[in-house]
Design a protein around this motif. Structure first.
Motif, PDB file in Angstrom:
ATOM      1  N   ALA A 192       1.125  -1.120   0.222  1.00 34.53           N
ATOM      2  CA  ALA A 192      -0.378  -0.179   0.118  1.00 34.53           C
ATOM      3  C   ALA A 192       1.118   1.090  -0.086  1.00 34.53           C
ATOM      4  CB  ALA A 192      -1.082   0.272   1.176  1.00 34.53           C
ATOM      5  N   ALA A 219      -3.978  -4.527  -2.117  1.00 35.73           N
ATOM      6  CA  ALA A 219      -3.171  -3.582  -1.300  1.00 35.73           C
ATOM      7  C   ALA A 219      -3.558  -1.907  -1.821  1.00 35.73           C
ATOM      8  CB  ALA A 219      -2.005  -4.208  -0.827  1.00 35.73           C
ATOM      9  N   GLY A 223      -3.735   1.746  -0.793  1.00 34.94           N
ATOM     10  CA  GLY A 223      -2.960   2.966  -1.210  1.00 34.94           C
ATOM     11  C   GLY A 223      -3.096   3.850  -2.140  1.00 34.94           C
TER      12      GLY A 223
END
Length: 305
Positions: A192, A219, A223
């Protein structure tokens, strides 16, 4: 007394003959299928076991224990027990040669993630080409929302955890059916934090022209969401994020609409495809070597379903 003993022997012999005959008949009517998943996924194991039994098969189960050598031994054990077909979720999709060697002449149906080497075996499951295509096709549903600046074009970037040309190409080709502009495609480290930094750089470069971010993992979607916020905008409103996979944190992001949609592996669809492929193989019907399964689209409307 002698006649009585002969009668008992005849009865016992008849029972044995009937038992052996019955066993052979059961094996003929309900062929044995071996199932060896990569690790402990009891839900999938039970789903497949029930579906295959309903389809008329006897199911023998072993577990790969997330160890290639253990899985190879289990595959050989299942073959020695006389299974007519092996269903294997490989521990290592990049190396299936040992599994095929242990399976010998027994047909193998690999499931889950597509192996790099199928040989003469078969496959049912997901692949990144399907993922990319289905993600881009969501543009039809979200085009108006994604066209934040109102120029009738959606400017997007693709973010991947690996240098997967198949995934990139699938997104691009499907997105070409709509009024879009690809700004860039980028590979990051799969975290992330890594995705956030790359997206921040993209915002510095493209500003508010960047309206949509495709991500091939949850992930990366998280992010990207944080990068949008740090850019002073609202994810899901000012920038659309479409991800893949769903964890606890990304589930909450989808529930609130910060991540607009995610594609997740559809276990029920996979189960149906596996049963159909097994039926085709064991009945001698012509069967596609690769049988791809669509993903399930998760949005805030069905995230808890």
């Amino acid at each position: 007394m002698k006649k009585f003993r002969l009668l008992i022997c005849a009865i016992v012999l008849s029972v044995l003959i009937l038992g052996i005959g019955g066993y052979l008949l059961i094996d003929l009517v309900t062929p044995k299928v071996g199932l060896c998943l990569a690790g402990a996924d009891r839900d999938m194991e039970e789903m497949l076991e029930v579906a295959l039994k309903r389809a008329g098969y006897t199911v023998l189960i072993q577990n790969g224990e997330n160890d290639p050598e253990s899985q190879n031994r289990q595959v050989e054990n299942l073959r020695q027990k006389g299974v007519k077909l092996l269903i294997v979720q490989p521990v290592d999709p990049a190396d299936t040669a040992a599994v095929l060697e242990k399976a010998a002449e027994t047909p193998v149906l690999f499931i889950g993630a597509e192996p790099e080497n199928l040989g003469e075996s078969y496959f049912a499951g997901w692949n990144t080409q399907t993922l990319g295509r289905m993600q881009a096709e969501l543009l039809e549903r979200y085009f108006t929302k994604a066209d934040v600046n109102g120029d009738r074009y959606v400017d997007y970037m693709i973010l991947s955890a690996s240098d997967n040309s198949v995934y990139f190409r699938a997104v691009e080709e499907a997105a070409d059916a709509y009024e879009t502009v690809k700004l860039e495609k980028t590979v990051c480290d799969g975290t992330a934090d890594g995705a956030k930094e790359i997206c921040k750089q993209a915002f510095s470069k493209y500003g508010r022209d960047l309206e949509l971010i495709f991500c091939d993992s949850s992930a990366l979607a998280l992010g990207a969401m944080e990068a949008v916020r740090e850019n002073g905008r609202t994810p899901g409103r000012d920038v659309i994020i479409i991800g893949a996979g769903i964890e606890k944190a990304s589930q909450e992001a989808i529930r609130t609409g910060a991540v607009t949609a995610a594609l997740v592996e559809d276990a029920e669809a996979l189960c149906q495809q596996i049963v159909q492929t097994v039926k085709n193989l064991l009945s001698g019907k012509e069967t596609e070597q690769k049988n791809y399964v669509d993903y399930k689209v998760i949005t805030h409307e069905n995230v808890n379903a």
